[in-house]
Structures are given as C-alpha cells and as structure tokens.
Scaffold this active site. Structure first.
Site, PDB file in Angstrom:
ATOM      1  N   SER A 414      63.195  32.793  79.855  1.00  0.00           N
ATOM      2  CA  SER A 414      63.157  32.827  78.394  1.00  0.00           C
ATOM      3  C   SER A 414      64.103  33.903  77.846  1.00  0.00           C
ATOM      4  O   SER A 414      64.333  34.917  78.495  1.00  0.00           O
ATOM      5  CB  SER A 414      61.724  33.117  77.943  1.00  0.00           C
ATOM      6  OG  SER A 414      61.558  32.822  76.583  1.00  0.00           O
ATOM      7  N   PRO A 415      64.646  33.688  76.655  1.00  0.00           N
ATOM      8  CA  PRO A 415      65.489  34.723  76.057  1.00  0.00           C
ATOM      9  C   PRO A 415      64.723  36.035  75.882  1.00  0.00           C
ATOM     10  O   PRO A 415      63.600  36.036  75.367  1.00  0.00           O
ATOM     11  CB  PRO A 415      65.872  34.132  74.693  1.00  0.00           C
ATOM     12  CG  PRO A 415      65.706  32.657  74.857  1.00  0.00           C
ATOM     13  CD  PRO A 415      64.563  32.487  75.800  1.00  0.00           C
ATOM     14  N   GLN A 493      71.539  31.663  73.302  1.00  0.00           N
ATOM     15  CA  GLN A 493      70.742  31.531  72.088  1.00  0.00           C
ATOM     16  C   GLN A 493      71.474  32.240  70.964  1.00  0.00           C
ATOM     17  O   GLN A 493      71.704  33.447  71.026  1.00  0.00           O
ATOM     18  CB  GLN A 493      69.350  32.152  72.275  1.00  0.00           C
ATOM     19  CG  GLN A 493      68.422  31.944  71.087  1.00  0.00           C
ATOM     20  CD  GLN A 493      67.134  32.731  71.212  1.00  0.00           C
ATOM     21  OE1 GLN A 493      67.149  33.963  71.108  1.00  0.00           O
ATOM     22  NE2 GLN A 493      66.026  32.039  71.441  1.00  0.00           N
ATOM     23  N   TYR A 574      63.702  35.905  61.957  1.00  0.00           N
ATOM     24  CA  TYR A 574      65.124  36.168  61.760  1.00  0.00           C
ATOM     25  C   TYR A 574      65.654  35.239  60.667  1.00  0.00           C
ATOM     26  O   TYR A 574      64.897  34.504  60.030  1.00  0.00           O
ATOM     27  CB  TYR A 574      65.858  36.050  63.091  1.00  0.00           C
ATOM     28  CG  TYR A 574      65.355  37.064  64.107  1.00  0.00           C
ATOM     29  CD1 TYR A 574      65.386  38.426  63.819  1.00  0.00           C
ATOM     30  CD2 TYR A 574      64.813  36.664  65.322  1.00  0.00           C
ATOM     31  CE1 TYR A 574      64.893  39.368  64.723  1.00  0.00           C
ATOM     32  CE2 TYR A 574      64.324  37.589  66.233  1.00  0.00           C
ATOM     33  CZ  TYR A 574      64.363  38.943  65.933  1.00  0.00           C
ATOM     34  OH  TYR A 574      63.872  39.866  66.815  1.00  0.00           O
ATOM     35  N   ARG A 622      64.750  26.931  68.713  1.00  0.00           N
ATOM     36  CA  ARG A 622      63.494  27.677  68.837  1.00  0.00           C
ATOM     37  C   ARG A 622      62.887  27.847  67.456  1.00  0.00           C
ATOM     38  O   ARG A 622      63.564  28.264  66.512  1.00  0.00           O
ATOM     39  CB  ARG A 622      63.704  29.042  69.487  1.00  0.00           C
ATOM     40  CG  ARG A 622      62.431  29.896  69.478  1.00  0.00           C
ATOM     41  CD  ARG A 622      62.507  31.141  70.335  1.00  0.00           C
ATOM     42  NE  ARG A 622      62.235  30.812  71.738  1.00  0.00           N
ATOM     43  CZ  ARG A 622      61.807  31.706  72.642  1.00  0.00           C
ATOM     44  NH1 ARG A 622      61.616  32.967  72.302  1.00  0.00           N
ATOM     45  NH2 ARG A 622      61.587  31.337  73.886  1.00  0.00           N
ATOM     46  N   ARG A 716      58.239  37.797  80.625  1.00  0.00           N
ATOM     47  CA  ARG A 716      57.795  38.977  81.383  1.00  0.00           C
ATOM     48  C   ARG A 716      57.676  38.730  82.889  1.00  0.00           C
ATOM     49  O   ARG A 716      58.013  39.619  83.677  1.00  0.00           O
ATOM     50  CB  ARG A 716      56.481  39.500  80.811  1.00  0.00           C
ATOM     51  CG  ARG A 716      56.651  40.201  79.477  1.00  0.00           C
ATOM     52  CD  ARG A 716      55.315  40.685  78.913  1.00  0.00           C
ATOM     53  NE  ARG A 716      55.488  41.410  77.671  1.00  0.00           N
ATOM     54  CZ  ARG A 716      55.581  40.865  76.470  1.00  0.00           C
ATOM     55  NH1 ARG A 716      55.526  39.537  76.356  1.00  0.00           N
ATOM     56  NH2 ARG A 716      55.734  41.588  75.377  1.00  0.00           N
TER      57      ARG A 716
END
Length: 772
Positions: A414-415, A493, A574, A622, A716
């Site tokens: 994942s980013p 991304q 964002y 996303r 993680r």
C-alpha cells in the site's frame, strides 16, 4: 480465571442486590453466593419464574469451560441438557451447501433458567419473582453492591445515563423470535427472495424436538410485505409459509413474539459508585453470532472472580471492566460486521454459490479461510475451485488482470508516505525502501503519494513528479524493480495535498503547520483542517484548470518514469477528496452542492490523466468511503463515487476511509475498512482493492475467497517485514509462480529452525486434590 483462595468477600461486597433474573443476573448471584456463603444475595425479577421470551440459547465450549471451572454443579446440569451439532447449512437459490466441523451446543432458554433457579435456591440466594426492583439509587444505599442485569432496555442505565454514558444504535432489519416443534439437523441459514425483497431464516435445534427460528429482513421489506399490520399469529403463519421448504411444511409458534429491531448498546463506563452493569445492560451483540447469553455468563464469571481477587469493591469493579471491555469490544466488532452483512445481503445474492456460502460463513471475520479449511477441507476446496485457484495454490497467489497488466498475485504494498525526499526528488532511501518490497514478492508495489506540484506537497519531505530530475530519479527505482524483481509491477499514486499541505514531517508533528517556510494552500473551500492549521484559498476556475494540467503533466512523467499502473488519490482529505466530501466542499458554484457537482472536478482531473496515461496501462482511484463523521461521505455515496469513476474508465477502486476531517471517529478493528470495499464490489461489479488493518495472509485469502476484494493492500505489515509475501508463501508451503524467490534469496525460502520442538509430550495430567 482463578477462584482459589479463602472464601471471603472483599471489603464492601457483603450484601448484594441483583436487578434482573436472566441468565447473567442469576449466574452472577449463584457465583457470588457460592464464593462466600455468608453473603446476602437477592435477585429481583419482574416476570414469573417460567416466563421467557426466547427459545434456544447457544453457548461456546470456551464459555462452558469457564462454567465448569467456576461451578461444576451448573456445568453438569447443562451438559445433561445440551443438544450438539457440527454442521451449518446454507440454502440459497435452491442449492444447499453444508460446512462441517463448527461445534455448537444449545439448550432451551427456559430450561437454562430452571437450572440457574435451582442452583440459586440450593445456595441460599433469595429470588423475588413478579417483583419490580427498587430503583438502583435506592438499592445502592441499602446494599454494598448492585448488579444491574436488567437487559437491553435497562432502567438502571437510563436512570444514571450521565454516569454510564450509553450510546445506543438501532439497526436496519426487523426480526422475530419463533420456534418449530422439530429439530433441524444443522444450524440453518435460508434465503428467500420474495416479491417484496430478501428475507432470511436463522434456525438451530435446542432440544431433540425443538428449534429456534429467527426470521429477519430489512425494514422496507418488512413494511412492503405487510408485517407491520399483522398480529403474532398472523406473522407466525406468514413466516411459516415463506419458509415452508425449510420447515417441511410444519408450523411455527411464538411466545409473546413481536417484530423488533436490534439495538447495539455501548457504555462509556460500566460502574457508578457501587452499581455495576452486566450483560445486555452493559453491551449487546447481534444474535447472528449467538453471543448475548454467552457474554452475560462470561461477565458474571469475571465479576465474581474480580470481587474475589481484589482487596476492595472499587478496585474489583475497575478490574472487571478492564478484563471484559476488550473482549466485549472485539465481539461487538464481529457482531456488527455480521449484522451489517445481513442488512446488505441482497448485494451478495448474485455471487457464485460456493462463494456466497463462504462469504456468509466468514462474515464476522472470526471464521477464516485457514480455520475453515481445518474444520471442513472438502467444502473449502470446493470454494477454491470455484474461485479459480490452480492446484495447491492459495487464493492470494492467483493472478489478476487489469487492462494490459497481469499481476502475479493479489498482494499490494500500500502507498506509505516516507517524507524523505529532497526538493521532491526520491533518493537512495526510496530505492532501498521500494526495491526491498519489490524483492519481497508482492504482485504490485505502490509508491507513496507523489505530488503534482511543489505547492501540492504535504510536507517539505514529500516526493514529486513535476521536474525532469524527479522523473529520472523515479526511473532509477522502476528500472531496479523490473530488472531485479521481474514480474513485480510498480505503481505510482498521484495526489495534491489541498488544505492538508505545508505541514511538518510526520514524526515531528503529524498535520501540524510548519513553524516557518510555509507555502499558500488551495482547496475546494477556505476551511482549515484543524484549529491552528492554515486556511486555504478557495480555488478559482483558473486555479482548477491549472491543477488539472499539473496532474496530466505528472501522468506523462509517470509514463516516462516507467510505472506500470497509476492511481489517482481522491481520499484522506487531500485536494480531490476535499471536493468529494460535503464536510470540506462548501462551494456554491458548479463544483459544490450535490454529489454529482462535487464529483465534477475530480472527474475532470481523472479524464485529463486517463487521456494522458497509456490506454493499455491500468488506472485506479483511491477514495475515502466514509468520513467517519456526521454529515460526511456515506457508504451509499461511496458506491456512487465508485460508479462515476468506473464510468470514466477507472479499472479498480482502492477503498480506504477517513482522514478527511480532524474530528473523525473511526471504528477501528481488524480489516475494519473491508465492508466498504465489499459493498462497492458486490453492488457495482467494479474490482476493488481492500486496505486497512489487513495483517495476515489468512485475512487476505479469506477476503478474496469471500468476494469482498480483488486485491489486498497492506501497509504496516510491509514495514515490519519487506518480504511479507514471500514469507506468506513459505508458511503455506507454496512454491509456485505467484511468489518466486529471487535467486539470491532462495536459500532462505524456508523458515529457519528454532529450539527443540520434538520433546516427549506429557502422558498424564494430575488434577488438584483441592475441593471444587
């Protein structure tokens, strides 16, 4: 849980009042009296001894073990009554799927109460039936301890709401408890697709000649079917007709049965002075995981033990809550996942038959692919075959195609923002960080959010794709991944910080403004992210056009840099996410107001990027599927947002949640965001990436097989172990093309040996001679 030690009460618990004569209250009374015969224990129950409004009760082996340890007499009486079974039947569109090895034990609720009544009387507990308990405040002045086990509609909790802090959520389905005078031969789920909508039956035996039957449906289905105007007899007859096949044409019966909606009860505090909540008064868990009585009995065990072990009452009540709260929270998360699955069952009905059955079985995330394989290997193999797993291949190592890109497995790195670029240029850290994860076996490795302009950065350490130098630096990384980890795809991304920009590096103060050197922010509306944050400027039409071109220019550079996939970041508050959420978009022009209008600019940007990005390369988006805040983006909105992007050419939706507003209240837990991905996938047919606290390969396999996701993105776990995917393959004994080890690492493809594990096992266990 220990009950050893002297049979004396802690200070302040000699006289005990119990409000409510359900299983939890009665068992607490019996245990407290048994542990200290000198205690005075009184139970108030408003109903008659033989009044009960349910039929069967399911208890787990774990709960029974606690009962056996604490009170062998009750355990022996229960054992003599239990009906046991191992199978679950799922009937869906005239197909019956049976999964074995589950292990249930049930008995009649009335018989359970009789056993507990007998035990209380034998120990000297005073039982006051047909008697309303005095108010808790009055009892607390006359007794040392007041146990409020007065159920989901607890008057005690209501009277002291300021102290307990209850939060009660009413859900979307109506249900009714009924019974049938025969025993199902398995725990049965049956789905009926009627002219009014979907109805479901939950049935299980609780005696040799009786079964509990719960009929459940969405509120709007219940109303459309006319149940609102029916009395108990009429409702019972109608339900028996709907599920005539499951019942073999036999009737159903009620017992003061009525349609109700489930209420989830959560309390901030479980005790107030010397009054403590127990069972449904403190918490509820949906019947579809069978835990109401189980939780109440386990509460009683914990409360009795803590009173025995602690030196005084306040310490004992704190210890009780500290012990039980995490267990209850975990159960409530599972129960909520289960009840929401049934609320949305209509969205799953078109799944392949074995997948539907597997999805139902794993709906709470407590049953997984791995433990279901242990319980019923044949059923699990049938699910895998239907999914398309090659022989001896776990689901996560099956390939997946997006446009011209075939991913060799379903694992995505994942980013993750690293905040380690200089002037937006990724350096050696990024090469090692992303290169290590490319070598680690994932099918797709994603960059962090790469910013499309200098002013679009989150922090001074954010990477970009707005200069030739940055493009060349990214090319170095993609070249390494393609050359040294052939078969691994690497994606970029693209995003813009919006109102969340010009902040410190994460480890210096996440989302905190820079002390100096700030740059001006632009966003959908002039709203600061949190108190003390910079207020952004509202973007003008010219500003929107400028940013759209910046995204398109960065997409062209991404192609030059050699990326295989591009993701547009429309999540986490964002810039583009700020247009989508009504909490952050207060515009009154064509880009604000309705969801259609809020989508306009993100879709404009998507179109510009899609037109620039090569047609054979996939593009994902996303989104934050919920803002976790009142008035924000809802799950229903997320479905429409996904549909809109797919209609414009998105190949998959990367389903995240939250981080849009600072005062969000996420419901964290294992794979807690997955239900949103599940809903989007199964209501729209759009491929999805699931992300959020997915931590084990068993989770990945389970989510894929259940049809809740097409790809699983882990963050993680890949920080903890860059070779997470390769290690997952090794732990499952998989050596196929979905997870090839780099030749340099092949010698490490088996788990290293540890200490000796082949020592002789004990042949005999000596039991304590101390009396029970």
């Amino acid at each position: 849980m220990s009950t050893a030690g002297p049979m004396t009460a802690p200070r302040g618990a000699h006289r005990v009042a119990v409000i409510g004569g359900g299983p939890g209250g009665l068992y607490a009374a019996a245990l407290l009296k048994r542990l200290d015969p000198a205690r005075e224990v009184t139970v108030w129950e408003r109903n008659a001894p033989d009044d009960t409004f349910g039929f069967g009760v399911v208890l787990s082996d774990e709960t029974l073990g606690g009962i056996e340890h604490a009170d062998p007499a009750v355990h022996a009486a229960l054992q003599a009554e239990f009906v046991r079974w191992d199978d679950i039947d799922i009937v869906h569109r005239d197909r019956r799927h049976t999964s074995g090895g589950h292990g249930f034990a049930a008995l009649g609720r009335r018989r359970l109460l009789e056993i507990l009544h007998e035990r209380c009387r034998s120990l000297g507990v005073e039982l006051r039936f047909r008697t309303e308990a005095p108010p808790a405040a009055e009892l607390s002045a006359a007794y040392d301890l007041v146990v409020a086990a007065d159920g989901v509609h607890s008057l005690t909790r209501e009277a002291h709401a300021e102290a307990f802090g209850p939060a009660i959520t009413t859900h979307r389905c109506r249900y009714i408890w009924l019974a049938a005078d025969f025993a199902f031969d398995a725990f049965r789920f049956e789905i009926a697709e009627t002219e009014h909508g979907v109805m479901q039956l939950h049935g299980y035996p609780y005696a040799r000649d009786a079964s509990t039957v719960i009929v459940e449906m969405r509120e709007e289905v219940w109303e459309a079917a006319g149940f609102a105007g029916l009395d108990e007899r009429e409702s019972t007859e109608r339900c028996a007709k709907v599920f005539a096949d499951a019942l073999g044409g036999r009737p159903l019966r009620g017992n003061n049965s009525s349609w109700t909606t489930f209420r989830t009860v959560v309390n901030s505090h479980w005790s107030h002075g010397n009054t403590v909540l127990l069972g449904d008064a403190a918490h509820t868990a949906h019947f579809s995981i069978g835990s109401g009585t189980k939780l109440a009995v386990e509460d009683a065990l914990a409360l009795a033990a803590c009173l025995q072990e602690q030196p005084d009452l306040p310490t004992a009540l704190r210890a009780y809550e500290a012990e039980r709260r995490p267990v209850v929270a975990s159960t409530q998360r599972a129960a909520r996942a289960s009840l929401e699955w049934f609320e949305r069952i209509a969205g799953h009905l078109d799944q392949p038959p074995h997948q539907f059955a597997f999805n139902l079985l794993t709906r709470s995330r407590r049953v997984t692919h791995d433990n279901l394989r242990l319980r019923d290997a044949e059923f699990t193999r049938a699910v895998e075959r239907e999914f398309g797993c090659p022989a001896d291949t776990p689901p996560m190592f099956t390939p997946f195609r997006l446009r011209g890109l075939t991913l060799r497995n379903r694992v995505v790195v994942s980013p993750m923002d690293m905040y380690s670029a200089v002037d937006g240029v990724p350096g050696d850290f990024h090469l090692v960080h992303l290169g290590a994860r490319a070598l680690g076996g994932a099918g797709l490795v994603m960059t962090e959010m790469v910013c499309v302009s200098e002013h679009g950065r989150i922090t001074p350490g954010c990477a970009g794709l707005y200069t030739a130098e940055q493009t060349e630096a990214w090319r170095r990384i993609t070249d390494f991944a393609h050359a040294r980890a052939p078969g691994t795809a690497i994606g970029v991304q693209l995003g813009h910080s919006g109102r969340k920009g010009s902040t410190k590096l994460m480890w210096e103060g996440i989302d905190d403004p820079l002390p100096d050197g700030n740059w001006p922010l632009r966003a959908a509306s002039p709203l600061p992210y949190k108190p003390g944050s910079q207020t952004p400027h509202e973007l003008s039409r010219a500003g929107l056009a400028e940013i759209r071109e910046e995204f398109a220019a960065s997409a062209a550079r991404a192609e030059q840099a050699g990326f295989d996939l591009l993701e547009l970041h429309c999540a986490h508050g964002y810039l583009l996410s700020g247009f989508l959420s009504p909490l952050t978009n207060h515009r009154t022009d064509a880009y604000g107001g309705s969801l259609e209008a809020r989508l306009r600019f993100p879709l404009d940007v998507f179109d510009a990027v899609r037109d620039t990005w090569p047609a054979d390369k996939p593009m994902t988006v996303r989104i934050s599927a919920t803002d976790w805040a009142d008035g924000g983006t809802t799950a229903e909105d997320a479905v429409e947002i996904a549909r809109a992007f797919a209609a414009h050419g998105a190949d998959a939706i990367d389903v995240s949640t939250g981080q849009v507003v600072a005062d969000e209240r996420p419901a964290y837990g294992r794979s807690y965001q997955t239900p949103y991905a599940d809903r989007i996938r199964n209501e729209t047919g759009i491929p999805v990436l699931a992300v959020g606290a997915i931590s084990s390969w068993d989770d990945v396999n389970s989510l894929l097989l259940a049809g809740r996701a097409d790809l699983c993105a882990l963050a993680r776990p890949h920080l903890y172990d860059p070779h997470w995917t390769l290690h997952a393959a090794a732990e499952q004994g998989y050596e196929g093309p979905g997870a090839p080890w780099p030749v340099q690492y092949r010698a490490g493809s088996r788990r290293p040996q540890t200490g000796r594990t082949d020592a002789p096992k004990p042949r005999l266990t000596l039991k304590s001679r101390h009396p029970a």
